[in-house]
Design a protein around this motif. Structure first.
Motif, PDB file in Angstrom:
ATOM      1  N   VAL A  20       0.852  -1.188   0.000  1.00  0.00           N
ATOM      2  CA  VAL A  20       0.000   0.000   0.000  1.00  0.00           C
ATOM      3  C   VAL A  20       0.888   1.240   0.000  1.00  0.00           C
ATOM      4  O   VAL A  20       1.785   1.371   0.825  1.00  0.00           O
ATOM      5  N   SER A  21       0.642   2.141  -0.939  1.00  0.00           N
ATOM      6  CA  SER A  21       1.463   3.347  -1.023  1.00  0.00           C
ATOM      7  C   SER A  21       0.692   4.617  -0.702  1.00  0.00           C
ATOM      8  O   SER A  21       1.264   5.570  -0.168  1.00  0.00           O
ATOM      9  N   ASP A  22      -0.582   4.675  -1.010  1.00  0.00           N
ATOM     10  CA  ASP A  22      -1.384   5.876  -0.791  1.00  0.00           C
ATOM     11  C   ASP A  22      -2.795   5.470  -0.410  1.00  0.00           C
ATOM     12  O   ASP A  22      -3.322   4.480  -0.926  1.00  0.00           O
ATOM     13  N   THR A  23      -3.399   6.265   0.470  1.00  0.00           N
ATOM     14  CA  THR A  23      -4.782   6.024   0.862  1.00  0.00           C
ATOM     15  C   THR A  23      -5.495   7.364   0.991  1.00  0.00           C
ATOM     16  O   THR A  23      -4.870   8.379   1.299  1.00  0.00           O
ATOM     17  N   LEU A  24      -6.794   7.343   0.752  1.00  0.00           N
ATOM     18  CA  LEU A  24      -7.579   8.559   0.947  1.00  0.00           C
ATOM     19  C   LEU A  24      -9.027   8.205   1.216  1.00  0.00           C
ATOM     20  O   LEU A  24      -9.494   7.114   0.906  1.00  0.00           O
ATOM     21  N   ILE A  25      -9.709   9.169   1.818  1.00  0.00           N
ATOM     22  CA  ILE A  25     -11.141   9.083   2.061  1.00  0.00           C
ATOM     23  C   ILE A  25     -11.774  10.242   1.307  1.00  0.00           C
ATOM     24  O   ILE A  25     -11.249  11.363   1.328  1.00  0.00           O
ATOM     25  N   ALA A  26     -12.886   9.958   0.656  1.00  0.00           N
ATOM     26  CA  ALA A  26     -13.606  10.999  -0.079  1.00  0.00           C
ATOM     27  C   ALA A  26     -15.097  10.814   0.122  1.00  0.00           C
ATOM     28  O   ALA A  26     -15.551   9.737   0.520  1.00  0.00           O
ATOM     29  N   THR A  27     -15.836  11.860  -0.159  1.00  0.00           N
ATOM     30  CA  THR A  27     -17.285  11.747  -0.165  1.00  0.00           C
ATOM     31  C   THR A  27     -17.696  11.005  -1.433  1.00  0.00           C
ATOM     32  O   THR A  27     -16.914  10.899  -2.386  1.00  0.00           O
ATOM     33  N   ALA A  28     -18.925  10.531  -1.446  1.00  0.00           N
ATOM     34  CA  ALA A  28     -19.412   9.802  -2.623  1.00  0.00           C
ATOM     35  C   ALA A  28     -19.473  10.694  -3.857  1.00  0.00           C
ATOM     36  O   ALA A  28     -19.461  10.193  -4.981  1.00  0.00           O
ATOM     37  N   ASP A  29     -19.501  12.005  -3.673  1.00  0.00           N
ATOM     38  CA  ASP A  29     -19.500  12.900  -4.833  1.00  0.00           C
ATOM     39  C   ASP A  29     -18.105  13.414  -5.179  1.00  0.00           C
ATOM     40  O   ASP A  29     -17.959  14.307  -6.016  1.00  0.00           O
ATOM     41  N   GLY A  30     -17.065  12.829  -4.561  1.00  0.00           N
ATOM     42  CA  GLY A  30     -15.701  13.080  -5.006  1.00  0.00           C
ATOM     43  C   GLY A  30     -14.905  14.150  -4.289  1.00  0.00           C
ATOM     44  O   GLY A  30     -13.817  14.510  -4.733  1.00  0.00           O
ATOM     45  N   LEU A  31     -15.398  14.652  -3.174  1.00  0.00           N
ATOM     46  CA  LEU A  31     -14.649  15.654  -2.426  1.00  0.00           C
ATOM     47  C   LEU A  31     -13.705  14.976  -1.433  1.00  0.00           C
ATOM     48  O   LEU A  31     -14.114  14.091  -0.679  1.00  0.00           O
ATOM     49  N   LEU A  32     -12.461  15.383  -1.427  1.00  0.00           N
ATOM     50  CA  LEU A  32     -11.462  14.803  -0.539  1.00  0.00           C
ATOM     51  C   LEU A  32     -11.790  15.137   0.909  1.00  0.00           C
ATOM     52  O   LEU A  32     -12.061  16.285   1.248  1.00  0.00           O
ATOM     53  N   VAL A  33     -11.733  14.114   1.779  1.00  0.00           N
ATOM     54  CA  VAL A  33     -11.973  14.277   3.208  1.00  0.00           C
ATOM     55  C   VAL A  33     -10.653  14.217   3.968  1.00  0.00           C
ATOM     56  O   VAL A  33     -10.367  15.063   4.806  1.00  0.00           O
ATOM     57  N   ALA A  34      -9.829  13.200   3.671  1.00  0.00           N
ATOM     58  CA  ALA A  34      -8.540  13.016   4.343  1.00  0.00           C
ATOM     59  C   ALA A  34      -7.662  12.160   3.454  1.00  0.00           C
ATOM     60  O   ALA A  34      -8.159  11.358   2.655  1.00  0.00           O
ATOM     61  N   ALA A  35      -6.338  12.316   3.597  1.00  0.00           N
ATOM     62  CA  ALA A  35      -5.422  11.542   2.764  1.00  0.00           C
ATOM     63  C   ALA A  35      -4.129  11.238   3.495  1.00  0.00           C
ATOM     64  O   ALA A  35      -3.665  12.017   4.322  1.00  0.00           O
ATOM     65  N   ASP A  36      -3.579  10.083   3.197  1.00  0.00           N
ATOM     66  CA  ASP A  36      -2.221   9.701   3.563  1.00  0.00           C
ATOM     67  C   ASP A  36      -1.576   9.374   2.224  1.00  0.00           C
ATOM     68  O   ASP A  36      -1.573   8.233   1.774  1.00  0.00           O
ATOM     69  N   SER A  37      -1.097  10.395   1.572  1.00  0.00           N
ATOM     70  CA  SER A  37      -0.702  10.270   0.171  1.00  0.00           C
ATOM     71  C   SER A  37       0.561  11.060  -0.108  1.00  0.00           C
ATOM     72  O   SER A  37       0.707  12.195   0.347  1.00  0.00           O
ATOM     73  N   TYR A  38       1.445  10.448  -0.878  1.00  0.00           N
ATOM     74  CA  TYR A  38       2.708  11.097  -1.211  1.00  0.00           C
ATOM     75  C   TYR A  38       2.987  11.113  -2.705  1.00  0.00           C
ATOM     76  O   TYR A  38       3.731  11.944  -3.177  1.00  0.00           O
ATOM     77  N   GLU A  39       2.395  10.182  -3.453  1.00  0.00           N
ATOM     78  CA  GLU A  39       2.747  10.020  -4.861  1.00  0.00           C
ATOM     79  C   GLU A  39       1.621  10.374  -5.832  1.00  0.00           C
ATOM     80  O   GLU A  39       1.809  10.264  -7.036  1.00  0.00           O
ATOM     81  N   ILE A  40       0.468  10.768  -5.318  1.00  0.00           N
ATOM     82  CA  ILE A  40      -0.673  11.039  -6.185  1.00  0.00           C
ATOM     83  C   ILE A  40      -1.256  12.412  -5.858  1.00  0.00           C
ATOM     84  O   ILE A  40      -1.012  12.971  -4.785  1.00  0.00           O
ATOM     85  N   HIS A  41      -2.048  12.940  -6.772  1.00  0.00           N
ATOM     86  CA  HIS A  41      -2.798  14.165  -6.515  1.00  0.00           C
ATOM     87  C   HIS A  41      -4.123  13.718  -5.904  1.00  0.00           C
ATOM     88  O   HIS A  41      -5.035  13.264  -6.614  1.00  0.00           O
ATOM     89  N   ALA A  42      -4.216  13.818  -4.587  1.00  0.00           N
ATOM     90  CA  ALA A  42      -5.327  13.228  -3.842  1.00  0.00           C
ATOM     91  C   ALA A  42      -6.691  13.759  -4.281  1.00  0.00           C
ATOM     92  O   ALA A  42      -7.662  12.995  -4.360  1.00  0.00           O
ATOM     93  N   GLU A  43      -6.791  15.048  -4.580  1.00  0.00           N
ATOM     94  CA  GLU A  43      -8.081  15.610  -4.986  1.00  0.00           C
ATOM     95  C   GLU A  43      -8.573  14.998  -6.292  1.00  0.00           C
ATOM     96  O   GLU A  43      -9.755  14.702  -6.445  1.00  0.00           O
ATOM     97  N   SER A  44      -7.663  14.797  -7.235  1.00  0.00           N
ATOM     98  CA  SER A  44      -8.039  14.187  -8.516  1.00  0.00           C
ATOM     99  C   SER A  44      -8.447  12.729  -8.330  1.00  0.00           C
ATOM    100  O   SER A  44      -9.443  12.275  -8.907  1.00  0.00           O
ATOM    101  N   VAL A  45      -7.687  12.002  -7.534  1.00  0.00           N
ATOM    102  CA  VAL A  45      -8.002  10.589  -7.302  1.00  0.00           C
ATOM    103  C   VAL A  45      -9.329  10.458  -6.560  1.00  0.00           C
ATOM    104  O   VAL A  45     -10.114   9.549  -6.848  1.00  0.00           O
ATOM    105  N   ALA A  46      -9.612  11.363  -5.637  1.00  0.00           N
ATOM    106  CA  ALA A  46     -10.898  11.329  -4.924  1.00  0.00           C
ATOM    107  C   ALA A  46     -12.062  11.440  -5.907  1.00  0.00           C
ATOM    108  O   ALA A  46     -13.028  10.676  -5.827  1.00  0.00           O
ATOM    109  N   ALA A  47     -11.958  12.362  -6.839  1.00  0.00           N
ATOM    110  CA  ALA A  47     -13.022  12.547  -7.830  1.00  0.00           C
ATOM    111  C   ALA A  47     -13.150  11.327  -8.743  1.00  0.00           C
ATOM    112  O   ALA A  47     -14.267  10.867  -9.016  1.00  0.00           O
ATOM    113  N   LEU A  48     -12.031  10.794  -9.199  1.00  0.00           N
ATOM    114  CA  LEU A  48     -12.058   9.625 -10.083  1.00  0.00           C
ATOM    115  C   LEU A  48     -12.560   8.386  -9.345  1.00  0.00           C
ATOM    116  O   LEU A  48     -13.317   7.582  -9.917  1.00  0.00           O
TER     117      LEU A  48
END
Length: 125
Positions: free
Chosen positions: A20-48
């Motif tokens: 495991v390298s990155d983790t995040l929590i997002a709302t069902a509509d794609g808004l970032l809530v929290a992240a433990d991320s170093y290698e990704i753009h968390a906001e973009s991944v949350a939406a996707l």
């Protein structure tokens, strides 16, 4: 809801599961809530991840196979696994090609339950 508690859950999952390298929590509509991320753009991944989860939820409903648990995207160099946290949120986990998927699935169930409790989300079970 404590952001520190959410981030600690994400860090714990990363430490418990090989690959495991990155983790995040997002709302069902794609808004970032929290992240433990170093290698990704968390906001973009949350939406996707939210889009992926929404499509999979609709597909599961259409083919009548029950409530959606997760979506696994397996690519050449790794995985992105998206877990539903009830109907309102999601947990996205990025892992390398050596990701221990079985270990992730085992550990993620408890993590999703703890995250739901921290976020006051009904899992519907």
């Amino acid at each position: 809801m404590s952001d520190e508690g959410l981030v600690q859950e994400l860090k714990d999952l990363r430490e418990q599961v090989l690959g495991v390298s990155d983790t995040l929590i997002a709302t069902a509509d794609g808004l970032l809530v929290a992240a433990d991320s170093y290698e990704i753009h968390a906001e973009s991944v949350a939406a996707l991840a939210a889009a992926s989860l929404g499509l999979a939820r609709r597909t599961a409903g259409e083919v009548a196979i029950g409530g959606l648990r997760e979506v696994v995207t397996r690519a050449q160099s790794g995985h992105l696994v998206v877990y539903a946290i009830g109907e309102q949120a999601l947990l996205a986990v990025r892992g390398d090609e050596g990701l221990d998927l079985d270990g992730l699935h085992v550990n993620s169930r408890a993590t999703v339950e703890r995250l739901a409790a921290l976020m006051s989300v009904d899992l519907g079970v």
